[in-house]
Design an enzyme around this catalytic site. Structure first.
Site, PDB file in Angstrom:
ATOM      1  N   PRO A  31       0.851  -1.194   0.000  1.00  0.00           N
ATOM      2  CA  PRO A  31       0.000   0.000   0.000  1.00  0.00           C
ATOM      3  C   PRO A  31       0.886   1.243   0.000  1.00  0.00           C
ATOM      4  CG  PRO A  31       0.054  -0.994   2.197  1.00  0.00           C
ATOM      5  CD  PRO A  31       0.836  -1.898   1.299  1.00  0.00           C
ATOM      6  N   GLN A  86      -6.497  -1.453   2.290  1.00  0.00           N
ATOM      7  CA  GLN A  86      -5.887  -1.157   3.590  1.00  0.00           C
ATOM      8  C   GLN A  86      -6.567   0.049   4.247  1.00  0.00           C
ATOM      9  OE1 GLN A  86      -2.047   0.760   4.586  1.00  0.00           O
ATOM     10  NE2 GLN A  86      -1.455  -1.249   5.388  1.00  0.00           N
ATOM     11  N   CYS A 115       2.164   2.564   9.949  1.00  0.00           N
ATOM     12  CA  CYS A 115       2.502   3.887   9.423  1.00  0.00           C
ATOM     13  C   CYS A 115       3.128   4.739  10.528  1.00  0.00           C
ATOM     14  CB  CYS A 115       1.257   4.578   8.876  1.00  0.00           C
ATOM     15  SG  CYS A 115       1.593   6.249   8.279  1.00  0.00           S
ATOM     16  N   GLY A 216      10.426  -4.444   3.491  1.00  0.00           N
ATOM     17  CA  GLY A 216      11.492  -3.493   3.824  1.00  0.00           C
ATOM     18  C   GLY A 216      12.732  -3.668   2.969  1.00  0.00           C
TER      19      GLY A 216
END
EC number: 1.3.1.90
Length: 316
Positions: A31, A86, A115, A216
């Site tokens: 997302p 999401q 987030c 990541g």
């Protein structure tokens, strides 16, 4: 716009959790604010992406405002599946209401617990939820109880704690509540560009019996394979790596010209706003253009100027 879609439910091809039992690592488009919208999802699906997420949507606004629904969530009948929507949420019933709205058009929802942006944390959204495992558990349970379809997935995306035991506890509570899978961005809330803690993702994976997705700093298909071997993760989620090279999951080292042509065709067909159309191309061409070319290309200010440039320089 949601209102344009009918009978989408019949077009669902599979339970998204089935992807994790295919024997292959699931390749996922993350997302991304402004970027992981329908046109871009359409592009990466052409290049071996298995599962796509929408950008994060604030559930309370989505439930309250038809205008927010029309601007934030767009999909289509057949090609945009499997699709995960999401949401940022902090109240179980609000998340349920948002999930019920998208249920006919999507294959699952994801609760953003990762987030790190200040505004999200200040509002009680995003990564601050990793410190509220009971609330996360309750939100998952509520959605599971109110959407009576086990094939509709409910997942979460998290960051890690400095004390990994707390992260494992959060994940186990989520698993007990019926979460379908958990995506782990291997950094703490404070970390931005520090190395990703893949060892932490491995420990989380070993503590769970549901699928775990690693996220990541994955910039190539080789990176994805390496992270899978390092962590044992069932899926690999990529954000910036796909922006730079939407064909990454198909094994391309840099964006092929065919992919640029595909983006132009898809973006024009979808009526993508110029700024978004241009920004995607700037990302895609980052590795294949010189500094001088970037200076010229990045300041172009109309679709026709961009199309002329691509035609003159690349025959696209």
């Amino acid at each position: 716009m949601i209102g344009d879609i009918t009978e989408t439910k019949q077009c669902r091809l599979k339970d998204p959790t089935d992807l994790f039992h295919s024997g292959q690592v699931v390749k996922i488009c993350a997302p991304m604010v402004r970027y992981s919208k329908l046109a871009f999802r359409t592009l990466v699906r052409k290049y071996s992406c298995d599962l796509c997420y929408t950008p994060m949507i604030v559930a309370a606004d989505f439930v309250r405002s038809a205008k927010a629904r029309d601007s934030e969530f767009t999909t289509n009948k057949v090609g945009d599946h499997p699709l995960i929507v999401q949401f940022a949420a902090k109240e179980a019933q609000v998340l349920c209401d948002a999930a019920r709205i998208v249920y006919p058009f999507a294959d699952g929802i994801d609760l953003n617990c990762g987030c790190p942006q200040r505004w999200a944390m200040a509002e009680g959204y995003g990564a601050c939820l990793i410190n509220k495992p009971e609330l996360v558990r309750d939100m998952i349970r509520h959605v599971r109880n109110q959407i009576d379809n086990p094939r509709f997935s409910v997942s979460i995306k998290i960051r890690i704690h400095e004390d990994l035991k707390r992260t494992v506890d959060l994940c186990q509570k989520a698993e007990a509540a019926g979460v379908s899978w958990i995506t782990v961005h291997g950094r703490s809330v404070e970390e931005r560009h520090q190395p990703v803690h893949y060892d932490a993702i491995k420990i989380i994976k070993q503590s769970m019996s549901i699928p775990v997705v690693a996220n990541g700093d994955i910039k190539s298909l080789k990176d994805a394979e390496d992270v899978h071997h390092l962590t044992g993760a069932d899926g690999i989620m990529v954000a910036r790596g796909l922006l730079a090279n939407p064909a990454m999951f198909a094994g391309y080292e840099e964006t092929p010209l065919k992919c640029i042509q595909d983006w132009v065709d898809i973006a024009l067909e979808h009526g993508t706003p110029f700024t978004c159309f241009h920004h995607h191309l700037m990302y895609m061409m980052e590795r294949i253009t010189s500094k001088q070319e970037k200076k010229v290309f990045n300041v172009l200010s109309s679709t026709s100027a961009v199309l002329d440039y691509l035609n003159d320089h690349y025959g696209v």
